[in-house]
Design a protein around this motif. Structure first.
Motif, PDB file in Angstrom:
ATOM      1  N   HIS A  23       0.831  -1.203   0.000  1.00  0.00           N
ATOM      2  CA  HIS A  23       0.000   0.000   0.000  1.00  0.00           C
ATOM      3  C   HIS A  23       0.870   1.259   0.000  1.00  0.00           C
ATOM      4  O   HIS A  23       0.600   2.211  -0.731  1.00  0.00           O
ATOM      5  CB  HIS A  23      -0.937   0.019   1.211  1.00  0.00           C
ATOM      6  N   TYR A  26       2.605   1.567  -3.632  1.00  0.00           N
ATOM      7  CA  TYR A  26       1.787   1.988  -4.776  1.00  0.00           C
ATOM      8  C   TYR A  26       1.209   3.388  -4.578  1.00  0.00           C
ATOM      9  O   TYR A  26       1.013   4.114  -5.549  1.00  0.00           O
ATOM     10  CB  TYR A  26       0.739   0.956  -5.190  1.00  0.00           C
ATOM     11  N   THR A 143     -11.414   2.526   0.599  1.00  0.00           N
ATOM     12  CA  THR A 143     -10.427   2.606  -0.482  1.00  0.00           C
ATOM     13  C   THR A 143     -10.334   1.281  -1.222  1.00  0.00           C
ATOM     14  O   THR A 143     -10.125   1.256  -2.430  1.00  0.00           O
ATOM     15  CB  THR A 143      -9.041   3.015   0.064  1.00  0.00           C
ATOM     16  N   HIS A 144     -10.518   0.175  -0.514  1.00  0.00           N
ATOM     17  CA  HIS A 144     -10.505  -1.131  -1.183  1.00  0.00           C
ATOM     18  C   HIS A 144     -11.661  -1.231  -2.184  1.00  0.00           C
ATOM     19  O   HIS A 144     -11.498  -1.796  -3.266  1.00  0.00           O
ATOM     20  CB  HIS A 144     -10.580  -2.272  -0.158  1.00  0.00           C
ATOM     21  N   ILE A 147     -10.600   0.570  -5.337  1.00  0.00           N
ATOM     22  CA  ILE A 147      -9.562  -0.155  -6.075  1.00  0.00           C
ATOM     23  C   ILE A 147     -10.156  -1.370  -6.775  1.00  0.00           C
ATOM     24  O   ILE A 147      -9.862  -1.628  -7.948  1.00  0.00           O
ATOM     25  CB  ILE A 147      -8.397  -0.544  -5.142  1.00  0.00           C
ATOM     26  N   GLY A 150     -12.276  -0.206  -9.662  1.00  0.00           N
ATOM     27  CA  GLY A 150     -11.414   0.255 -10.748  1.00  0.00           C
ATOM     28  C   GLY A 150     -10.797  -0.901 -11.506  1.00  0.00           C
ATOM     29  O   GLY A 150     -10.686  -0.871 -12.741  1.00  0.00           O
ATOM     30  N   PHE A 151     -10.394  -1.941 -10.778  1.00  0.00           N
ATOM     31  CA  PHE A 151      -9.824  -3.124 -11.427  1.00  0.00           C
ATOM     32  C   PHE A 151     -10.874  -3.816 -12.296  1.00  0.00           C
ATOM     33  O   PHE A 151     -10.611  -4.176 -13.448  1.00  0.00           O
ATOM     34  CB  PHE A 151      -9.263  -4.090 -10.379  1.00  0.00           C
ATOM     35  N   PRO A 161      -5.846  -0.087 -15.658  1.00  0.00           N
ATOM     36  CA  PRO A 161      -6.243  -0.193 -14.249  1.00  0.00           C
ATOM     37  C   PRO A 161      -5.615   0.920 -13.414  1.00  0.00           C
ATOM     38  O   PRO A 161      -4.620   1.537 -13.827  1.00  0.00           O
ATOM     39  CB  PRO A 161      -5.697  -1.563 -13.825  1.00  0.00           C
ATOM     40  N   ALA A 162      -6.182   1.159 -12.238  1.00  0.00           N
ATOM     41  CA  ALA A 162      -5.659   2.200 -11.345  1.00  0.00           C
ATOM     42  C   ALA A 162      -4.206   1.915 -10.977  1.00  0.00           C
ATOM     43  O   ALA A 162      -3.391   2.818 -10.889  1.00  0.00           O
ATOM     44  CB  ALA A 162      -6.520   2.292 -10.089  1.00  0.00           C
ATOM     45  N   VAL A 163      -3.887   0.654 -10.751  1.00  0.00           N
ATOM     46  CA  VAL A 163      -2.510   0.235 -10.486  1.00  0.00           C
ATOM     47  C   VAL A 163      -2.099  -0.651 -11.651  1.00  0.00           C
ATOM     48  O   VAL A 163      -2.634  -1.741 -11.837  1.00  0.00           O
ATOM     49  CB  VAL A 163      -2.390  -0.524  -9.148  1.00  0.00           C
TER      50      VAL A 163
END
Length: 191
Positions: A23, A26, A143-144, A147, A150-151, A161-163
């Motif tokens: 966390h 990233y 926040t999870h 994420i 977004g994935f 993707p966000a990450v």
């Protein structure tokens, strides 16, 4: 995590930092990439022989920025706060309360400081009311949640993707350096 001898996080490279560390990395990569320097300090504070350390300071440096992280597993208090110090303002983000406070003080004089404090109070109260309304209506998201959504969107809509995979690879590289430094501090051989 720390007080539970059989918690799975103790088996990760670097120990409990292997659970929390991704966390940190990233989130740092969102502001600074690539990470060029990694410096870790860790202290053993509690009488848990299964835990190598409970207090960590991690500094990550890039070409134009530094990220400093403090992680303490030696308290029963929870806090997840990100402070972003920029040239125009400082943003204080509470990831658990889902609040954002803009801290703006160009001059250290009574009036600018007073105006800044009033703005900070307004931001906190606004976050409190928004969060309370979201909680009351069942629409409060973590926040999870963001994420994961977004994935899923990246797959369903064929978008980035966000990450990204590159950020994931960079996170693994940096976590490897962190784990190696922790191993050296504790006298454990790196995998």
């Amino acid at each position: 995590i720390t007080s539970k001898q059989d918690h799975w996080a103790h088996k990760l490279p670097g120990g409990v930092i292997g659970e929390t560390g991704p966390h940190i990395v990233y989130m740092t990569l969102a502001f600074m990439s690539p990470i060029r320097e990694v410096n870790v300090m860790a202290k053993k504070l509690l009488d848990y022989p299964w835990s190598r350390f409970e207090d960590y300071r991690i500094d990550l440096a890039g070409d134009k920025a530094i990220s400093s992280t403090t992680l303490s597993y030696a308290s029963n208090q929870w806090a997840a706060r990100v402070d972003i110090i920029g040239s125009e303002a400082i943003l204080l983000v509470d990831l658990e309360a889902m609040s954002l406070v803009r801290y703006h003080r160009e001059k250290l004089r009574p009036v600018p400081i007073g105006v800044s404090v009033l703005r900070e109070c307004k931001d906190l109260l606004g976050s409190l009311f928004k969060g309370g309304a979201r909680y009351a209506t069942g629409s409060l998201r973590t926040t999870h949640d963001f994420i994961i959504d977004g994935f899923a969107d990246s797959i369903l809509k064929n978008i980035e993707p966000a990450v990204t995979a590159d950020e994931g690879r960079e996170s693994v590289r940096v976590l490897g350096i962190i784990a190696k430094q922790l191993d050296q501090m504790s006298g454990k051989k790196s995998a």
